[in-house]
Design an enzyme around this catalytic site. Structure first.
Site, PDB file in Angstrom:
ATOM      1  N   GLU A 132      -4.611  -9.099   8.794  1.00  0.00           N
ATOM      2  CA  GLU A 132      -3.334  -8.777   8.154  1.00  0.00           C
ATOM      3  C   GLU A 132      -2.403  -9.973   8.293  1.00  0.00           C
ATOM      4  O   GLU A 132      -2.285 -10.563   9.373  1.00  0.00           O
ATOM      5  CB  GLU A 132      -2.685  -7.552   8.797  1.00  0.00           C
ATOM      6  CG  GLU A 132      -1.350  -7.178   8.140  1.00  0.00           C
ATOM      7  CD  GLU A 132      -0.699  -5.954   8.756  1.00  0.00           C
ATOM      8  OE1 GLU A 132       0.398  -5.563   8.282  1.00  0.00           O
ATOM      9  OE2 GLU A 132      -1.263  -5.382   9.711  1.00  0.00           O
ATOM     10  N   ASN A 142       1.716  -7.098   3.276  1.00  0.00           N
ATOM     11  CA  ASN A 142       2.655  -5.985   3.089  1.00  0.00           C
ATOM     12  C   ASN A 142       3.538  -6.249   1.877  1.00  0.00           C
ATOM     13  O   ASN A 142       4.055  -7.354   1.701  1.00  0.00           O
ATOM     14  CB  ASN A 142       3.528  -5.825   4.330  1.00  0.00           C
ATOM     15  CG  ASN A 142       2.744  -5.302   5.517  1.00  0.00           C
ATOM     16  OD1 ASN A 142       2.505  -4.108   5.634  1.00  0.00           O
ATOM     17  ND2 ASN A 142       2.326  -6.220   6.394  1.00  0.00           N
ATOM     18  N   GLU A 168      -0.765  -3.764   0.980  1.00  0.00           N
ATOM     19  CA  GLU A 168      -0.335  -2.676   1.855  1.00  0.00           C
ATOM     20  C   GLU A 168       1.045  -2.186   1.416  1.00  0.00           C
ATOM     21  O   GLU A 168       1.975  -2.978   1.272  1.00  0.00           O
ATOM     22  CB  GLU A 168      -0.269  -3.136   3.315  1.00  0.00           C
ATOM     23  CG  GLU A 168      -1.625  -3.331   3.959  1.00  0.00           C
ATOM     24  CD  GLU A 168      -1.514  -3.519   5.468  1.00  0.00           C
ATOM     25  OE1 GLU A 168      -0.396  -3.325   6.009  1.00  0.00           O
ATOM     26  OE2 GLU A 168      -2.523  -3.853   6.095  1.00  0.00           O
ATOM     27  N   GLU A 203      -3.813   1.175  13.653  1.00  0.00           N
ATOM     28  CA  GLU A 203      -2.924   0.109  14.114  1.00  0.00           C
ATOM     29  C   GLU A 203      -2.556   0.330  15.576  1.00  0.00           C
ATOM     30  O   GLU A 203      -2.558   1.463  16.070  1.00  0.00           O
ATOM     31  CB  GLU A 203      -1.636   0.085  13.284  1.00  0.00           C
ATOM     32  CG  GLU A 203      -1.830  -0.242  11.824  1.00  0.00           C
ATOM     33  CD  GLU A 203      -0.507  -0.275  11.074  1.00  0.00           C
ATOM     34  OE1 GLU A 203      -0.216  -1.319  10.476  1.00  0.00           O
ATOM     35  OE2 GLU A 203       0.217   0.735  11.094  1.00  0.00           O
TER      36      GLU A 203
END
Length: 734
Positions: free
Chosen positions: A512, A571, A603, A690
């Site tokens: 990520e 994100n 995301e 997460e």
């Protein structure tokens, strides 16, 4: 010095005319004596003659400085010097600046000052030899000289009067208050006529067709000052009262031997007005003409004042409720904040939370009814000297003494007092103590509105108190937003990658991309602080684009390093997702870097989709058709939208760290995590947990069907070079 008056008994009952002053300047006493005898009974248009004498130019100059009302001078050329008279002429014109007084030169020695040359070079009316001045000729010369003086004086007076009127007209045209207008009219009128400002100005304040007897004295000066703002009928002197009423009734000006009444018709729009001024004397034709000109200018000023009052009504009154609006409240706030401390004043910002919903559900009439009820309750709860104003939509402001605003108003405003039509009004409020507040009036209202929005956003209800510290926090965030703007502009926002691993064998299956910012002082600013600032300031769109570009650069370098299939997740803010151009811009970006869409996972949060489900789901469907994987971040913490998730075109759910933290501790939260994992499995979606920090969490997740985890147990966020080194180390170990 002589003054000639009528003999006793003559002209009995007549009003004595003001004397005219003539100055004789001559060192020949015999000539002075003959002059006095020749003019002893002289009159000019019924005005007697006042004769002054001086025996030298110096004495005459001093006398003229003390007696500026001299009309004419009979001046000898030769006195203490051969040109004493000529020098006095220059002194009168150039040094004293007296251009009105008429000067007649006389001489017994004509050769010393040639007549023609003297007349051409000096501003004098005539030049005579003393031997030619027999009685009749002397009287004719004085008569002609005084007639010229009167004409020149009238012209000068008219010029000065017109200048005064023009200047007064400009001042009157700029006034916005009827009281100030009245005061200026009375003062300027008295100055124009050179009389004391004893006067009155009355206006038909209700409307143009109101009876004259209803007029009110909006201006009063001099001995009439106590009558200000009282009805015309309160004037004790019946003559003055009747003159004003007659002027309003007949619509005309009226003059008497001791007063003048002007009439202003208001231009057909403004209220009609009448002015009374006690002159205590009759006016000449010139003064009457000046009054007519003055009345025209003053009438235009009255129209402007009325127009300003109408504009104020529009600018400072709420058209629906008939109360003050936000502009009026801000104007009062400015005066309060300009006063020295302690002010003892507070501002209450009150919001009717069902106004928008009621208007949408039941129509604007329902919204108007809600506003009227709220205005009524506020007026009842906060009577004068408190000021109640409507700021916007369903938001009101109350300005008043802090003691009157000290009690929490929410319960009283919500329940009302004996009302049956609308028994309940949902209300939230913010109270700002103006002795604690530092800033401008607009900022005080804005602070109250901001606190209301924060209260609603946090799901709160009731009364919130303003804190001065909050302003410092807001200022700090603003400065941070400017620094963030520079950082985005200068491309100083970077990414770090946090590995996502397979819980079964520990291998890295993705990463990520997380935004990082180091400020100018070298301090690391947490994303939890600067991302909300970016969203609030609109910087999130260029910042998000920069993160996507860096993620594409990282994907390209990963492919070059031997990992062409490893994906990276980024994100995306709700603000980015709402833009119609987002999908096209995203596709253009990955194409520019030569990256396949399947390697860049998008995301999103539940909020990003659920705030506008239709548009959000269409954007996600477009992204999926283009080949981008889509994950729902922090799933289970947003809108609890399990009944919608099955229709969202997503490929993966990310289990929020809050649920991950509890699964290894024997908590009931395990059932929520278990439910989300089971839901994803039934829908054919992958799950990434997460915040995995301890082995027990990883073991529980693996046992319950979660195949992928992310957290400090496996790796912290790190630069691309360190991430590639980790991949190489894993490859060698394998």
């Amino acid at each position: 010095m002589f003054e000639f008056r009528e003999e006793p008994g003559e002209g009995t009952g007549a009003v004595a005319a003001a004397p005219l002053t003539v100055l004789s300047v001559d060192d020949d006493q015999a000539f002075q004596q003959s002059l006095r005898l020749a003019l002893s009974d002289f009159r000019f248009n019924d005005s007697p003659l006042r004769l002054l004498t001086a025996s030298s130019a110096a004495e005459a100059e001093a006398l003229l400085a003390d007696q500026p009302d001299v009309s004419a001078i009979l001046l000898d050329v030769v006195m203490e010097t051969d040109d004493a008279g000529l020098r006095l002429v220059r002194a009168v014109r150039e040094q004293m600046g007296n251009s009105e007084v008429r000067i007649v030169l006389v001489t017994g020695q004509p050769g010393l000052a040639p007549m023609q040359q003297t007349l051409e070079q000096l501003d004098i009316s005539d030049y005579w030899l003393k031997t030619d001045l027999y009685r009749e000729r002397l009287r004719g010369i004085v008569t002609g000289t005084l007639r010229t003086w009167r004409e020149i004086r009238a012209l000068g007076r008219a010029k000065r009067g017109l200048q005064q009127i023009v200047q007064a007209g400009r001042q009157l045209a700029g006034l916005r208050d009827l009281g100030e207008f009245s005061r200026h009219v009375l003062l300027e009128l008295a100055d124009l006529l050179e009389v004391p400002p004893d006067g009155l100005l009355c206006v038909r304040v209700d409307h143009r067709d109101a009876p004259p007897a209803s007029a009110r004295l909006v201006g009063a000066a001099g001995r009439f000052a106590p009558l200000a703002m009282r009805p015309v009928q309160d004037i004790d002197d019946p003559m003055i009262r009747d003159l004003l009423l007659e002027a309003l009734t007949r619509g005309t000006a009226i003059g008497t031997p001791s007063s003048q009444v002007l009439f202003f018709d208001g231009g057909g729009l403004a209220p009609q007005a009448a002015v009374y001024l006690a002159t205590e004397r009759s006016l000449d034709e010139e003064e009457h003409e000046l009054l007519r000109v003055f009345a025209t200018h003053a009438n235009a000023g009255l129209v402007n004042v009325d127009l300003a009052a109408r504009l104020d009504q529009v600018a400072y009154r709420d058209g629906l409720l008939g109360i003050a609006n936000g502009n009026a409240l801000q104007r009062e706030l400015e005066q309060v904040l300009a006063a020295p401390e302690p002010r003892g004043q507070s501002l209450l910002v009150v919001d009717l939370d069902q106004y928008t919903h009621g208007s949408l559900a039941l129509g604007p009439e329902q919204g108007d009814l809600l506003l009227q009820r709220m205005a009524g309750r506020l007026a009842q709860l906060y009577p004068p000297p408190c000021m109640v104003a409507r700021l916007q939509e369903g938001t009101f402001g109350v300005l008043g003494p802090s003691a009157a605003l000290a009690v929490d108003p929410v319960a009283a405003l919500e329940q009302g007092d004996g009302e049956h039509v609308l028994p309940f009004l949902g209300v939230d409020a913010v109270r700002v103590d103006l002795d604690e507040y530092r800033g401008a009036a607009r900022g005080a209202v804005a602070a109250g509105l901001t606190l209301l929005r924060k209260l609603r956003a946090g799901g709160g209800h009731g009364l919130v108190e303003y804190r001065a510290e909050a302003e410092a926090e807001n200022r700090a965030r603003f400065l941070e937003s400017r620094a963030l703007y520079q950082a985005v502009r200068e491309r100083r926002i970077r990414i770090e990658l946090q590995a996502q691993v397979c819980l079964e064998d520990g291998s890295i299956v993705g990463a990520e991309a997380l935004a990082r910012w180091t400020d100018d002082d070298g301090r690391e600013v947490p994303p939890g602080r600067f991302i909300p600032i970016a969203e609030a300031s609109g910087l999130i769109v260029p910042l998000g684009q920069r993160i996507i570009e860096q993620a594409c650069e990282a994907l390209r370098e990963l492919a070059a390093a031997g990992w062409p299939e490893l994906p990276i997740a980024v994100n995306v803010s709700p603000l980015q997702l709402r833009r119609r151009e987002f999908a096209d811009e995203l596709l253009a970006t990955v194409s520019r870097y030569g990256i396949e869409p399947r390697r860049l996972e998008i995301e999103i949060t539940e909020e990003a989709v659920m705030t506008d489900y239709q548009a959000g789901s269409e954007t996600l469907a477009r992204l999926r058709r283009l080949g981008f994987p889509v994950a729902v971040d922090d799933f289970g913490t947003g809108y609890s939208s399990l009944r919608y998730v099955h229709s969202l075109p997503v490929t993966r759910l990310k289990l929020d760290r809050h649920f991950t933290r509890e699964v290894g501790a024997g908590s009931a939260e395990r059932s929520v995590a278990d439910m989300i994992i089971a839901l994803a499995r039934r829908m054919g979606l992958d799950v990434v947990a997460e915040g995995v920090e301890v082995p027990a969490q990883a073991q529980w997740l693996q046992e319950h069907g979660c195949r992928c985890g992310q957290g400090y147990l496996f790796a912290r966020p790190e630069p691309l070079e360190a991430f590639i080194a980790r991949l190489r180390a894993e490859s060698r170990a394998g």
